[in-house]
Structure formats: C-alpha cells, structure tokens
Design an enzyme around this catalytic site. Structure first.
Site, short mmCIF file in Angstrom:
data_model
loop_
_atom_site.label_atom_id
_atom_site.label_comp_id
_atom_site.label_asym_id
_atom_site.label_seq_id
_atom_site.Cartn_x
_atom_site.Cartn_y
_atom_site.Cartn_z
N LYS A 1 0.82 -1.22 0.00
CA LYS A 1 0.00 0.00 0.00
C LYS A 1 0.85 1.27 0.00
CE LYS A 1 -4.00 -2.24 2.17
NZ LYS A 1 -5.10 -2.08 3.16
N TYR B 1 -12.58 -2.34 -3.83
CA TYR B 1 -13.10 -2.39 -2.46
C TYR B 1 -14.63 -2.32 -2.41
CZ TYR B 1 -8.48 -2.13 -0.23
OH TYR B 1 -7.22 -2.40 0.22
N PHE C 1 -15.66 3.75 6.59
CA PHE C 1 -14.29 4.10 6.21
C PHE C 1 -14.05 4.05 4.71
CE2 PHE C 1 -14.28 -0.43 7.47
CZ PHE C 1 -13.78 -1.02 6.32
N ARG D 1 -2.03 -14.30 4.65
CA ARG D 1 -2.77 -13.61 5.72
C ARG D 1 -2.01 -13.73 7.04
NH1 ARG D 1 -7.42 -11.50 4.02
NH2 ARG D 1 -8.48 -11.43 6.03
N THR E 1 -5.41 -7.07 10.62
CA THR E 1 -5.71 -5.81 9.90
C THR E 1 -5.24 -4.59 10.69
OG1 THR E 1 -7.64 -6.85 8.90
CG2 THR E 1 -7.57 -4.46 8.84
N ARG F 1 2.46 -6.23 9.03
CA ARG F 1 1.76 -5.09 9.64
C ARG F 1 2.37 -4.70 10.98
NH1 ARG F 1 -3.90 -7.49 7.44
NH2 ARG F 1 -4.12 -6.18 5.57
N ASN G 1 -2.10 0.28 6.54
CA ASN G 1 -1.61 -0.96 7.14
C ASN G 1 -0.72 -1.78 6.19
OD1 ASN G 1 -3.58 -1.97 5.44
ND2 ASN G 1 -4.64 -3.16 7.01
P1 CMP Z 1 -7.61 -4.55 3.47
O1 CMP Z 1 -7.19 -5.94 3.76
O2 CMP Z 1 -6.97 -3.89 2.31
O3 CMP Z 1 -9.20 -4.50 3.28
C1 CMP Z 1 -9.98 -3.36 3.59
C2 CMP Z 1 -9.18 -2.27 4.23
O4 CMP Z 1 -9.91 -1.24 4.84
C3 CMP Z 1 -8.32 -2.82 5.32
O5 CMP Z 1 -7.30 -3.63 4.77
C4 CMP Z 1 -7.88 -1.56 6.04
O6 CMP Z 1 -6.70 -1.02 5.51
C5 CMP Z 1 -9.01 -0.58 5.73
N1 CMP Z 1 -9.70 -0.12 6.92
C6 CMP Z 1 -9.76 1.16 7.32
N2 CMP Z 1 -10.47 1.27 8.44
C7 CMP Z 1 -10.89 0.02 8.76
C8 CMP Z 1 -11.68 -0.52 9.82
N3 CMP Z 1 -12.19 0.24 10.79
N4 CMP Z 1 -11.89 -1.85 9.83
C9 CMP Z 1 -11.39 -2.65 8.84
N5 CMP Z 1 -10.64 -2.18 7.82
C10 CMP Z 1 -10.40 -0.86 7.78
#
Ligand code: CMP
Length: 139
Positions: A10, A50, A58, A86, A92, A103, A113
C-alpha cells in the site's frame, strides 16, 4: 494445495521505500512473487476493488488513501498461499498484529496498514484479474 493470492503493497509502504523490505518478508515465508508491478490506482479502480466495503464508514477514506500514492500489486504463489499470506501480513489492525508480521513491522494504522491480501482463493482470482493479464503472471 499450491495456490495464488493477490497482494497490494500500500501507499504508506511505498512512500517509505519499504517495497523491498516487504518483499523480503514475503519471500522468507516461502511465497514466490510470480507477478508484480507498481501502479497509481485510479479512483474507479479503488472503488471497484473495495466494492464489498462500500457501505462501511471508512470507504471514502480508504479509496482516498489507496489512490494517494503508488502501490505495488502482486501475485504470490505457494502452498496454501491465501492463508499463508494472511498469516504473514498479520491482523488488519497493526495494534493486534503478531511479532514479525508485515503489519507489526511496518504498518502505521488500521488504514495505512502496508499490505492487502485476498481472503479466499475465489476472491484472489477476481482480484488478480483486475490488475493482471494471464501472460503477465509467470510461475
Ligand atoms: P484490506 O485488507 O486492504 O481490506 C480493507 C481495508 O480497509 C483494510 O485492509 C484496512 O486497511 C481498511 N480499513 C480502514 N479502516 C478500517 C476498519 N475500521 N476496519 C477494517 N478495515 C479498515
């Protein structure tokens, strides 16, 4: 089984010149980078990618962040690649990520992240097809 998963390094990580550092963690875990390119995602690409999160609070910030700078999109191949990556990424929210994960090592926040990885083999196929033609993946 040998699988393929889709990965994104990212903008927070590319901005800090961490592409190689992230790739070192990926390769050390036994995953092979079988396709890779650096791109600036368009707003439309990020919104499509997404789309499953479009009702989440978000979503707007996430799309803005993912288009804020270059990302490195990748296809990773290996035994149980989806679950393995993963594990390698960690939780996350970096506050909950295990030691040694991408991460934990590099992420700045739950949004910034550092890495994305597919959550299933079926989603990996969909995500890979959004960024790579078949002949760009060399196993
Ligand atoms: P990713 O695995 O790319 O999938 C969705 C992304 O949303 C996640 O990683 C985070 O970077 C982002 N994100 C931002 N805020 C949140 C949140 N509150 N909960 C989950 N994902 C979030």
């Amino acid at each position: 089984a040998i699988e393929r998963t889709f990965s994104i390094i990212k903008p927070d990580a590319t901005r800090r010149n961490l592409t190689g550092a992230v790739n070192a963690v990926i390769e050390k875990a036994g995953l092979r980078i079988v396709a890779q390119k650096r791109v600036l995602m368009t707003k439309a690409q990020a919104e499509t990618f997404y789309a499953v999160h479009k009702e989440r609070p978000f979503f707007g910030d996430l799309v803005a962040f993912m288009t804020s700078g270059p990302v490195v999109v990748q296809v990773l191949e290996g035994e149980d690649a989806v679950a393995k990556y993963r594990d390698v990424m960690g939780a996350t929210n970096p506050a909950n990520a295990a030691e040694g994960t991408i991460r934990k090592l590099f992420a700045e926040s739950i949004e910034a992240n550092s890495a994305h990885g597919s959550d299933s083999v079926d989603n990996a196929k969909v995500e890979i097809a959004q960024f790579f033609a078949g002949n760009e993946i060399v196993g």
